[in-house]
Design a protein around this motif. Structure first.
Motif, short mmCIF file in Angstrom:
data_model
loop_
_atom_site.label_atom_id
_atom_site.label_comp_id
_atom_site.label_asym_id
_atom_site.label_seq_id
_atom_site.Cartn_x
_atom_site.Cartn_y
_atom_site.Cartn_z
N LEU A 16 -2.03 6.67 4.73
CA LEU A 16 -0.60 6.79 4.46
C LEU A 16 0.07 5.43 4.28
N GLY A 17 -0.15 4.51 5.20
CA GLY A 17 0.50 3.22 5.10
C GLY A 17 0.15 2.48 3.83
N ASP A 18 -1.11 2.56 3.42
CA ASP A 18 -1.54 1.89 2.19
C ASP A 18 -0.89 2.51 0.96
N VAL A 19 -0.69 3.84 0.98
CA VAL A 19 -0.01 4.50 -0.14
C VAL A 19 1.41 3.96 -0.27
N VAL A 20 2.10 3.87 0.86
CA VAL A 20 3.48 3.35 0.82
C VAL A 20 3.49 1.89 0.35
N MET A 21 2.51 1.12 0.80
CA MET A 21 2.47 -0.29 0.41
C MET A 21 2.08 -0.47 -1.06
N ALA A 22 1.66 0.60 -1.71
CA ALA A 22 1.35 0.55 -3.14
C ALA A 22 2.58 0.83 -4.00
N THR A 23 3.71 1.22 -3.39
CA THR A 23 4.88 1.58 -4.21
C THR A 23 5.45 0.40 -5.01
N PRO A 24 5.43 -0.83 -4.50
CA PRO A 24 5.89 -1.92 -5.38
C PRO A 24 5.02 -2.07 -6.63
N ALA A 25 3.73 -1.77 -6.50
CA ALA A 25 2.84 -1.83 -7.66
C ALA A 25 3.20 -0.72 -8.66
N LEU A 26 3.49 0.47 -8.17
CA LEU A 26 3.92 1.56 -9.05
C LEU A 26 5.21 1.20 -9.78
N ILE A 42 -4.59 11.28 -5.67
CA ILE A 42 -4.22 11.05 -4.27
C ILE A 42 -4.67 12.21 -3.40
N ARG A 43 -4.97 11.93 -2.15
CA ARG A 43 -5.33 12.98 -1.21
C ARG A 43 -4.18 13.98 -1.10
N ASP A 272 0.79 0.88 14.96
CA ASP A 272 0.58 0.28 13.64
C ASP A 272 -0.04 1.32 12.73
N ALA A 273 0.79 2.23 12.25
CA ALA A 273 0.32 3.35 11.44
C ALA A 273 1.32 3.64 10.34
N GLY A 274 1.08 4.74 9.60
CA GLY A 274 1.83 5.00 8.38
C GLY A 274 3.32 5.11 8.54
N ALA A 275 3.80 5.67 9.66
CA ALA A 275 5.24 5.88 9.83
C ALA A 275 6.02 4.57 9.74
N ARG A 276 5.42 3.47 10.18
CA ARG A 276 6.15 2.19 10.14
C ARG A 276 6.50 1.79 8.72
#
Length: 360
Positions: A16-26, A42-43, A272-276
């Motif tokens: 989850l966290g990595d997906v959110v961190m990919a949004t600037p790339a999108l 995506i999963r 330190d997980a996706g919600a952050r």
């Protein structure tokens, strides 16, 4: 005659966290290629976090990891690859061999990713991973994914992570708040007690319960926002805390609903997980309890994120299960978290850990 649109597929990360961190790339891809058709692989359970994203034309949700059989997983990947034939370019965000194999099987003429794990021959364009003294080193994932976009000639369009709320999820959030007696006009502290990575990332549940109880005693509204499969964690915290604490998560929790909840909260306390990262996308103050992992993977978008950790000799270890006494997490005391929570809620000068941010 209408021009044929360029078709670009992104194989998204698996967490989850990595997906959110990919949004600037999108976002960078959309701004540089506004006429392109962007497809996201995506999963299935992660797709709702990107609900409402205007830069995505089609989702390709999959359940590859629902089975443990390597042959069944291979068969699903090959079927997905066949469905993706006709793509002009496939961007491979994960570092796994299997994600590069999926890209290769699409037969796309351009397949772009990092050269890691012996998979370079599956890609047409291979970026070297970041290294220091010849060794691969951590790099903030926002930067890591943006560098892939740079290979396509896409200039940055900012490094801020960004998510959206869907009207249906907002209505569901309204109904959930009403059902649990949550007043939207009052401060709401959300606590996310789980971590998909493994138990080494989880702050002791007795500590979480102590913090929840004291926040409730201060007149604050406090809610758990745990993921499906984390019901046992939530149940223990609810039992230890007593009356007043509510559960907004668990079975049936869609990530689009979590977006809507955190968009309306006042503070998030989490591991330190996706919600952050969802909190960062909605500019929600967050206290992140970090132990076994390196800050260098996530040291961007910290404007309203405070990292709480203790300097112990064995961290970061990146082990899913602590083989000793979990000191990196047990030494983060409830009193310290409560002090930071009070500052984040009531001190207008409170800010996140900007001094830790990557400056590139």
């Amino acid at each position: 005659m209408q021009a044929v649109k360029e078709k670009i597929a992104l194989i998204m990360p698996n967490h989850l966290g990595d997906v959110v961190m990919a949004t600037p790339a999108l976002r960078a891809l959309h701004k540089a290629r506004p006429g392109a058709e962007v497809h996201v692989v995506i999963r299935e359970e992660l797709a709702p976090v990107l609900a409402g994203c205007p830069w995505i034309h089609r989702f390709w949700p999959h359940r590859v990891y629902a089975t443990r059989s390597p042959w069944a997983r291979l068969a699903q990947r090959l079927a997905l690859a066949r469905a993706l034939r006709g793509m002009d370019c496939v961007l491979v965000l994960p570092n796994s061999f299997s994600s590069a194999l999926l890209a290769f099987a699409t037969r796309a003429p351009r397949r772009v990713g990092y050269r890691r794990g012996g998979r370079g021959w599956l890609l047409t364009e291979r970026l070297p991973p970041p290294r220091e003294n010849g060794r691969v080193v951590p790099l903030a994932m926002v930067r890591y994914y943006l560098d892939l976009m740079g290979r396509l000639g896409c200039p940055e369009a900012g490094t801020q992570v960004e998510l959206f709320t869907e009207p249906e999820a907002v209505r569901e959030c309204d109904a959930l708040f009403e059902r649990h007696g949550i007043d939207p006009a009052r401060r709401l502290v959300c606590m996310a007690p789980g971590a998909g990575f493994g138990p080494s990332k989880i702050w002791p549940l007795r500590y979480a319960a102590e913090v929840a109880r004291k926040l409730l005693d201060q007149g604050l509204q406090v809610a758990l926002v745990h993921a499906p499969g984390e019901e046992a964690l939530a149940a223990e915290i609810l039992e230890r805390t007593g009356s007043g604490l509510v559960s907004l998560g668990g079975a049936g929790m869609q990530l689009s609903l979590l977006n809507a909840i955190l968009a309306r909260a006042s503070l998030l306390i989490c591991n330190d997980a996706g919600a952050r990262h969802i909190a960062a996308a909605f500019e929600l103050p967050a206290l992140v309890l970090m132990g076994p992992t390196s800050i260098r993977y996530t040291n961007m978008n910290l404007k309203l994120t405070r990292i709480l950790r203790e300097p112990v000799e064995c961290s970061p270890c990146h082990l899913k299960v602590c083989p000793i006494d979990h000191r990196c997490m047990t030494r983060i005391t409830p009193s310290r978290v409560l002090e930071e929570a009070r500052a984040a809620l009531y001190d207008e000068s409170w800010r996140g850990d900007l001094d830790l941010e990557l400056r590139v």
